[in-house]
Design a protein around this motif. Sequence first.
Motif, PDB file in Angstrom:
ATOM      1  N   GLU A 100      42.822  45.564 122.861  1.00 33.42           N
ATOM      2  CA  GLU A 100      43.850  46.191 123.685  1.00 33.42           C
ATOM      3  C   GLU A 100      43.972  45.466 125.020  1.00 33.42           C
ATOM      4  O   GLU A 100      42.970  45.033 125.593  1.00 33.42           O
ATOM      5  CB  GLU A 100      43.512  47.671 123.959  1.00 33.42           C
ATOM      6  CG  GLU A 100      43.453  48.540 122.730  1.00 33.42           C
ATOM      7  CD  GLU A 100      43.343  50.028 123.060  1.00 33.42           C
ATOM      8  OE1 GLU A 100      43.571  50.386 124.238  1.00 33.42           O
ATOM      9  OE2 GLU A 100      43.041  50.804 122.151  1.00 33.42           O
ATOM     10  N   ASN A 150      53.369  50.726 124.512  1.00 36.10           N
ATOM     11  CA  ASN A 150      54.338  51.783 124.782  1.00 36.10           C
ATOM     12  C   ASN A 150      54.743  52.547 123.519  1.00 36.10           C
ATOM     13  O   ASN A 150      55.517  53.494 123.581  1.00 36.10           O
ATOM     14  CB  ASN A 150      55.597  51.183 125.432  1.00 36.10           C
ATOM     15  CG  ASN A 150      56.446  52.223 126.119  1.00 36.10           C
ATOM     16  OD1 ASN A 150      55.943  53.186 126.691  1.00 36.10           O
ATOM     17  ND2 ASN A 150      57.751  52.047 126.058  1.00 36.10           N
ATOM     18  N   ASP A 151      54.191  52.146 122.369  1.00 32.36           N
ATOM     19  CA  ASP A 151      54.495  52.793 121.094  1.00 32.36           C
ATOM     20  C   ASP A 151      53.487  53.910 120.843  1.00 32.36           C
ATOM     21  O   ASP A 151      52.375  53.670 120.396  1.00 32.36           O
ATOM     22  CB  ASP A 151      54.449  51.768 119.957  1.00 32.36           C
ATOM     23  CG  ASP A 151      54.827  52.372 118.615  1.00 32.36           C
ATOM     24  OD1 ASP A 151      55.125  53.581 118.577  1.00 32.36           O
ATOM     25  OD2 ASP A 151      54.817  51.634 117.612  1.00 32.36           O
ATOM     26  N   LYS A 192      46.680  45.984 120.501  1.00 32.42           N
ATOM     27  CA  LYS A 192      47.578  46.833 121.269  1.00 32.42           C
ATOM     28  C   LYS A 192      47.936  46.084 122.550  1.00 32.42           C
ATOM     29  O   LYS A 192      47.169  46.043 123.504  1.00 32.42           O
ATOM     30  CB  LYS A 192      46.893  48.170 121.572  1.00 32.42           C
ATOM     31  CG  LYS A 192      47.838  49.283 121.963  1.00 32.42           C
ATOM     32  CD  LYS A 192      47.109  50.608 122.007  1.00 32.42           C
ATOM     33  CE  LYS A 192      48.056  51.751 122.320  1.00 32.42           C
ATOM     34  NZ  LYS A 192      47.348  53.045 122.371  1.00 32.42           N
ATOM     35  N   LYS A 193      49.129  45.505 122.555  1.00 29.92           N
ATOM     36  CA  LYS A 193      49.511  44.515 123.566  1.00 29.92           C
ATOM     37  C   LYS A 193      50.524  45.083 124.563  1.00 29.92           C
ATOM     38  O   LYS A 193      51.408  45.857 124.197  1.00 29.92           O
ATOM     39  CB  LYS A 193      50.113  43.296 122.848  1.00 29.92           C
ATOM     40  CG  LYS A 193      50.554  42.154 123.741  1.00 29.92           C
ATOM     41  CD  LYS A 193      51.086  41.006 122.893  1.00 29.92           C
ATOM     42  CE  LYS A 193      51.648  39.883 123.755  1.00 29.92           C
ATOM     43  NZ  LYS A 193      50.620  39.259 124.617  1.00 29.92           N
ATOM     44  N   ASP A 194      50.382  44.667 125.798  1.00 33.03           N
ATOM     45  CA  ASP A 194      51.354  45.019 126.847  1.00 33.03           C
ATOM     46  C   ASP A 194      52.548  44.078 126.728  1.00 33.03           C
ATOM     47  O   ASP A 194      52.707  43.141 127.510  1.00 33.03           O
ATOM     48  CB  ASP A 194      50.684  44.905 128.217  1.00 33.03           C
ATOM     49  CG  ASP A 194      51.605  45.336 129.352  1.00 33.03           C
ATOM     50  OD1 ASP A 194      52.637  45.982 129.073  1.00 33.03           O
ATOM     51  OD2 ASP A 194      51.298  45.021 130.515  1.00 33.03           O
ATOM     52  N   MET A 195      53.401  44.324 125.744  1.00 37.51           N
ATOM     53  CA  MET A 195      54.463  43.392 125.386  1.00 37.51           C
ATOM     54  C   MET A 195      55.543  43.268 126.463  1.00 37.51           C
ATOM     55  O   MET A 195      56.255  42.265 126.529  1.00 37.51           O
ATOM     56  CB  MET A 195      55.082  43.806 124.049  1.00 37.51           C
ATOM     57  CG  MET A 195      54.079  43.761 122.908  1.00 37.51           C
ATOM     58  SD  MET A 195      54.742  44.317 121.316  1.00 37.51           S
ATOM     59  CE  MET A 195      55.856  42.959 120.939  1.00 37.51           C
ATOM     60  N   HIS A 196      55.692  44.279 127.311  1.00 40.14           N
ATOM     61  CA  HIS A 196      56.725  44.250 128.344  1.00 40.14           C
ATOM     62  C   HIS A 196      56.127  44.239 129.752  1.00 40.14           C
ATOM     63  O   HIS A 196      56.808  44.580 130.725  1.00 40.14           O
ATOM     64  CB  HIS A 196      57.666  45.444 128.166  1.00 40.14           C
ATOM     65  CG  HIS A 196      58.324  45.480 126.819  1.00 40.14           C
ATOM     66  ND1 HIS A 196      59.340  44.622 126.463  1.00 40.14           N
ATOM     67  CD2 HIS A 196      58.088  46.248 125.727  1.00 40.14           C
ATOM     68  CE1 HIS A 196      59.717  44.869 125.219  1.00 40.14           C
ATOM     69  NE2 HIS A 196      58.978  45.854 124.749  1.00 40.14           N
ATOM     70  N   ASN A 197      54.853  43.881 129.842  1.00 39.80           N
ATOM     71  CA  ASN A 197      54.169  43.741 131.134  1.00 39.80           C
ATOM     72  C   ASN A 197      54.263  45.004 131.988  1.00 39.80           C
ATOM     73  O   ASN A 197      54.427  44.936 133.221  1.00 39.80           O
ATOM     74  CB  ASN A 197      54.724  42.538 131.898  1.00 39.80           C
ATOM     75  CG  ASN A 197      54.508  41.231 131.160  1.00 39.80           C
ATOM     76  OD1 ASN A 197      53.432  40.982 130.627  1.00 39.80           O
ATOM     77  ND2 ASN A 197      55.532  40.406 131.100  1.00 39.80           N
ATOM     78  N   ASP A 247      52.866  47.480 120.418  1.00 38.67           N
ATOM     79  CA  ASP A 247      53.242  47.648 121.820  1.00 38.67           C
ATOM     80  C   ASP A 247      52.486  48.848 122.398  1.00 38.67           C
ATOM     81  O   ASP A 247      52.434  49.913 121.783  1.00 38.67           O
ATOM     82  CB  ASP A 247      54.754  47.882 121.904  1.00 38.67           C
ATOM     83  CG  ASP A 247      55.291  47.842 123.325  1.00 38.67           C
ATOM     84  OD1 ASP A 247      54.491  47.983 124.270  1.00 38.67           O
ATOM     85  OD2 ASP A 247      56.506  47.693 123.482  1.00 38.67           O
TER      86      ASP A 247
END
Length: 206
Positions: free
Chosen positions: A81, A25-26, A41-46, A23
Amino acid sequence: MKKTSIILILLISLTLKGQTIIDINDSTYSNWSNNDYNYYKKDMHNLLDIFQGTYIYTNGNTSFKIILKKMIKQPEGLHYEDMIIGEYQYVENGTEKINTLSNLDISYSNQFLKHGIAGNGIIANIYNRLWKCPQCNPNEKRLILRIRDKSTDRYANMILRRTTIDNKEVLQVKINNINGVTYDVEHESPPANFSLPIGEFTMKKL
């Protein structure tokens, strides 16, 4: 021949290895872990979505316009990313100083390094030393990007807060921390000054 076979085996093993998803954000994850560099590295929560769009700051006949766009799974070294990329136009006292907006849709091999604006750093702490924001909501997320002055090849931090003022969407922006440049004072000219706006200002969404 033996060396070639070893390289092929390594490439196959890397391809078959499951990709770790992190995430954005991590903040605890090390980007250059020796044990796991094949990650996304993903924008899991948009969190990046709300920052997309076209924004402009005007002060008399001076204006600063930016366009920001979210990009999915972009290669960054040995990993991938999600990120925001962008370009800008700066007009000072009626004279266009620099305009990179036409580069927005160019797909570079390294989007982060080549675009005028890029990044995906999430700021969650309202009292973060980069830009304290006591008026922010406790769970509000701000974004820190890198902006590059393409006329001088110098860069700075660009911190964004997405909010509303008088029921209109705006970005509150802070540009600071311009990179230092070393040079030989006896044989070289001083580096050119960062030529884009510096400080805090509010940009309206178009």
